[in-house]
Scaffold this motif. Structure first.
Motif, short mmCIF file in Angstrom:
data_model
loop_
_atom_site.label_atom_id
_atom_site.label_comp_id
_atom_site.label_asym_id
_atom_site.label_seq_id
_atom_site.Cartn_x
_atom_site.Cartn_y
_atom_site.Cartn_z
N ARG A 199 36.00 -11.82 -20.80
CA ARG A 199 35.42 -13.03 -20.21
C ARG A 199 35.38 -12.93 -18.68
NH1 ARG A 199 37.62 -15.83 -24.77
NH2 ARG A 199 39.70 -15.90 -23.83
N GLU A 200 36.47 -12.43 -18.10
CA GLU A 200 36.51 -12.26 -16.64
C GLU A 200 35.48 -11.23 -16.18
OE1 GLU A 200 40.45 -11.25 -15.49
OE2 GLU A 200 41.35 -13.12 -16.27
N ALA A 201 35.33 -10.16 -16.96
CA ALA A 201 34.36 -9.12 -16.61
C ALA A 201 32.95 -9.68 -16.65
CB ALA A 201 34.50 -7.93 -17.56
N MET A 202 32.65 -10.54 -17.63
CA MET A 202 31.30 -11.12 -17.75
C MET A 202 31.02 -12.12 -16.63
SD MET A 202 31.25 -11.58 -21.91
CE MET A 202 29.69 -12.44 -21.97
N LYS B 171 32.29 -11.80 -13.56
CA LYS B 171 32.08 -11.00 -12.36
C LYS B 171 30.71 -10.32 -12.36
CE LYS B 171 35.86 -8.52 -12.63
NZ LYS B 171 36.90 -7.50 -12.27
N HIS B 172 30.30 -9.90 -13.53
CA HIS B 172 29.03 -9.17 -13.66
C HIS B 172 28.38 -9.61 -14.96
CE1 HIS B 172 26.85 -5.01 -13.98
NE2 HIS B 172 26.02 -6.03 -13.84
N ALA B 173 27.36 -10.46 -14.85
CA ALA B 173 26.70 -11.01 -16.05
C ALA B 173 26.05 -9.91 -16.87
CB ALA B 173 25.68 -12.05 -15.64
N PRO B 174 26.08 -10.03 -18.19
CA PRO B 174 25.42 -9.03 -19.04
C PRO B 174 23.93 -8.98 -18.76
CG PRO B 174 26.88 -10.43 -20.34
CD PRO B 174 26.76 -11.06 -18.98
N PRO B 175 23.30 -7.85 -19.07
CA PRO B 175 21.86 -7.71 -18.79
C PRO B 175 21.02 -8.53 -19.76
CG PRO B 175 22.67 -5.79 -19.98
CD PRO B 175 23.87 -6.63 -19.65
N SER B 176 19.81 -8.81 -19.35
CA SER B 176 18.86 -9.51 -20.23
C SER B 176 17.63 -8.63 -20.42
CB SER B 176 18.45 -10.86 -19.62
OG SER B 176 17.81 -10.66 -18.38
N ARG B 177 16.93 -8.88 -21.51
CA ARG B 177 15.71 -8.12 -21.79
C ARG B 177 14.72 -9.06 -22.47
NH1 ARG B 177 16.39 -3.07 -25.62
NH2 ARG B 177 17.71 -2.41 -23.87
N THR B 178 13.50 -9.08 -21.95
CA THR B 178 12.44 -9.97 -22.46
C THR B 178 12.94 -11.40 -22.62
OG1 THR B 178 12.97 -9.44 -24.79
CG2 THR B 178 11.34 -8.04 -23.68
N GLY B 179 13.69 -11.86 -21.61
CA GLY B 179 14.14 -13.25 -21.61
C GLY B 179 15.40 -13.51 -22.41
N ARG B 180 15.94 -12.50 -23.09
CA ARG B 180 17.16 -12.67 -23.88
C ARG B 180 18.31 -11.96 -23.19
NH1 ARG B 180 17.39 -10.69 -29.30
NH2 ARG B 180 18.84 -12.41 -29.67
N ARG B 181 19.46 -12.62 -23.15
CA ARG B 181 20.63 -12.07 -22.48
C ARG B 181 21.69 -11.69 -23.51
NH1 ARG B 181 22.11 -11.81 -17.40
NH2 ARG B 181 20.42 -13.21 -16.77
N LEU B 182 22.34 -10.57 -23.25
CA LEU B 182 23.42 -10.13 -24.12
C LEU B 182 24.57 -11.14 -24.11
CD1 LEU B 182 24.94 -7.90 -25.80
CD2 LEU B 182 25.76 -7.03 -23.59
N TYR C 80 30.38 -0.21 -17.67
CA TYR C 80 31.07 -1.22 -16.86
C TYR C 80 32.25 -1.81 -17.63
CZ TYR C 80 31.94 -5.89 -14.92
OH TYR C 80 32.53 -7.03 -14.44
N LEU C 81 32.04 -2.13 -18.90
CA LEU C 81 33.13 -2.69 -19.70
C LEU C 81 34.27 -1.68 -19.86
CD1 LEU C 81 31.12 -4.56 -22.51
CD2 LEU C 81 32.29 -5.57 -20.53
N GLU C 82 33.90 -0.41 -20.08
CA GLU C 82 34.93 0.63 -20.20
C GLU C 82 35.73 0.73 -18.91
OE1 GLU C 82 35.33 5.48 -20.53
OE2 GLU C 82 33.59 4.51 -21.45
N ASN C 83 35.04 0.69 -17.78
CA ASN C 83 35.74 0.77 -16.50
C ASN C 83 36.68 -0.42 -16.28
OD1 ASN C 83 34.49 3.19 -15.87
ND2 ASN C 83 32.84 2.23 -14.70
N GLN C 84 36.26 -1.61 -16.73
CA GLN C 84 37.11 -2.78 -16.59
C GLN C 84 38.37 -2.65 -17.45
OE1 GLN C 84 36.60 -5.70 -14.52
NE2 GLN C 84 35.36 -4.05 -13.66
N ILE C 85 38.20 -2.12 -18.65
CA ILE C 85 39.37 -1.90 -19.53
C ILE C 85 40.31 -0.88 -18.90
CG2 ILE C 85 40.09 -0.98 -21.78
CD1 ILE C 85 37.48 -2.13 -22.94
#
Length: 459
Positions: free
Chosen positions: A381-384, A386-397, A429-434
């Motif tokens: 949650r903290e990682a998200m 700090k850095h929002a997940p990417p989006s594609r065609t208007g949809r966000r992870l 990015y998630l791996e680096n945060q872990i």
């Protein structure tokens, strides 16, 4: 328990690398119409009907005239001088593999080279199958029955490696043959810390083993390739049982001599399969070579933890910047295993030898680390934020929750709204945060993503 090994053997240019790529489902081996293009023994895992096995692309059997006769040009197939090399290749394949897949050319029919390989294979009790490649039309598929005359193998499978025709039937045959193969004696569960010592020939693997043991247990020689097989040595370190696995040096494909050395890569791979931690030995004098990075790739592919050990540090002329510069070079060349600790030692003088086993033990401890689910989800949650997940065609992870599903190696499963939205950069990015919070020194970690099921609730 190690995966069974299937070795693809045969004369040059019958399509072994193409079939290898087809079986493992990726273009991992270089293919070309020029015989002998394959420069390394490449290994990869195949899965069929729930059975996983390791496939080895052995490369073509290059045939050369004696030095001085010509500019080391390949001989024609009609020459008898290639026969000893073919025998050596077939023999080592038989010794190291659980199943041998003899590949032949359905367009050319039976050749003298095929007959020489078959003569060796007839003497083994291991399962053998024949893949008649380039059977691209009905006539060649029918004519492939002539390969039964070689007298080896239960079945001949007409295939087209390049188009995939017939490979399903071949895979069925491989799985059936592996199921009927003689099983190795089951060993008692080994709870020791298993450390494989791997690297190119003559980088000091056996010297390091002897230093760690404090005795001349392994033969040490300045002649590259003295160690021909994997050797297990047991010891106790600070009350912990340890198994050191010394392996034969892994040579470049082009420099391998016919005979036992040709399958040293398979032996090293087997050693890695049994190991918890690999010590990757680098020669400080020669520096980092392409073969060093190739071996590091094998370690990563085997999901083993790793310590990079720079040996012969005593022989390097140094100033106060040398170690820092060498470390930067290693981090650059081995960026795909950036989590690996780096040690600078001398097996000859004993310099920093005392750091090797403690580092390997710490790496193994990190390999067995388990993160509580609540802590993991707080971190995500903290990682998200700090850095929002990417989006594609208007949809966000969206990541709903995650959990660590196993250790050895640490593996994490994340439930998401759409796995197609997981970009590799955000996974990194998630791996680096872990790693930033929990370390996992020297240890690969796996992240997998699953779409949310009906029972999952958004957190």
């Amino acid at each position: 328990m190690r995966k069974p090994i299937v070795a693809i053997v045969g004369r040059p240019n019958v399509g072994k690398s193409t079939l290898f790529n087809r079986l493992i489902g990726e273009r991992k081996s270089v293919t070309s119409d020029i015989p002998g293009t394959t420069r390394d023994r490449i290994l990869g895992d195949a899965d069929w009907r729930g059975v996983t096995f390791t496939v080895v692309d052995t490369g073509g059997i290059e045939v050369y005239e004696p030095r001085g006769a010509r500019d080391i040009a390949p001989l024609s197939e009609g020459s008898v001088e290639f026969i000893p090399q073919i025998r050596a290749q077939a023999l080592t394949a038989v010794q190291e593999a659980d199943l041998v897949l003899l590949m032949v050319d359905a367009e050319q029919g039976i050749t003298a080279a095929d007959e020489e390989i078959a003569e060796i294979l007839r003497k083994t009790e291991k399962p053998i199958l024949i893949a008649a490649n380039k059977a691209d039309n009905e006539k060649r598929r029918v004519d492939a029955v002539e390969f039964y005359a070689l007298g080896v193998g239960k079945e001949v499978y007409p295939i087209s490696a390049i188009h995939g025709t017939g490979t399903g039937d071949l895979l069925d045959g491989i799985v059936e043959a592996l199921g009927n193969a003689p099983k190795e004696d089951l060993e008692e569960e080994d709870e020791s810390l298993k450390i494989a010592i791997v690297g190119r020939p003559n980088v000091g693997k056996s010297s390091l083993l002897n230093r760690l043991l404090g005795e001349e247990r392994a033969i040490v020689s300045p002649i590259a390739g003295t160690t021909r097989d994997s050797i297990d040595t047991k010891l106790t370190w600070e009350g912990m049982p340890v198994t050191l696995i010394d392996t034969a040096g892994i040579r470049r494909r082009g420099s391998i001599e016919p005979g036992i050395e040709q399958f040293s890569v398979i032996r090293a791979y087997k050693a890695l399969e049994r190991a918890d931690v690999a010590l990757l030995i680098i020669d400080a004098v020669e520096g980092v070579t392409a073969q060093d990075t190739h071996i590091a790739g094998m370690i990563k592919d085997a999901s083993r933890s790793v310590v990079i050990v720079v040996n012969k540090w005593d022989a390097v002329e140094k100033d106060e910047e040398t170690m820092k510069q060498f470390t930067a070079l290693i981090q650059h060349r081995f960026d795909f295993i950036a989590y690996a600790p780096i040690l600078f030692i001398s097996a000859k003088t004993g310099q920093r030898i005392h750091t090797v086993l403690p580092t390997a033990a710490r790496v193994q401890e990190e390999r067995l680390t388990r993160i509580p689910t609540s802590e993991l989800n707080n971190l995500i949650r903290e990682a998200m934020l700090k850095h929002a997940p990417p989006s594609r065609t208007g949809r966000r992870l969206k990541i709903y929750y995650g959990t660590q599903v196993r250790v050895d190696p640490p593996t994490f499963l994340f439930h998401v709204n759409d796995t197609e939205l997981v970009h590799f950069s955000y996974e990194r990015y998630l791996e680096n945060q872990i790693r930033e919070h929990y370390g996992f020194l020297g240890t690969p970690i796996r992240l997998s993503f699953r779409p949310r099921s009906r029972g999952d609730k958004e957190g």
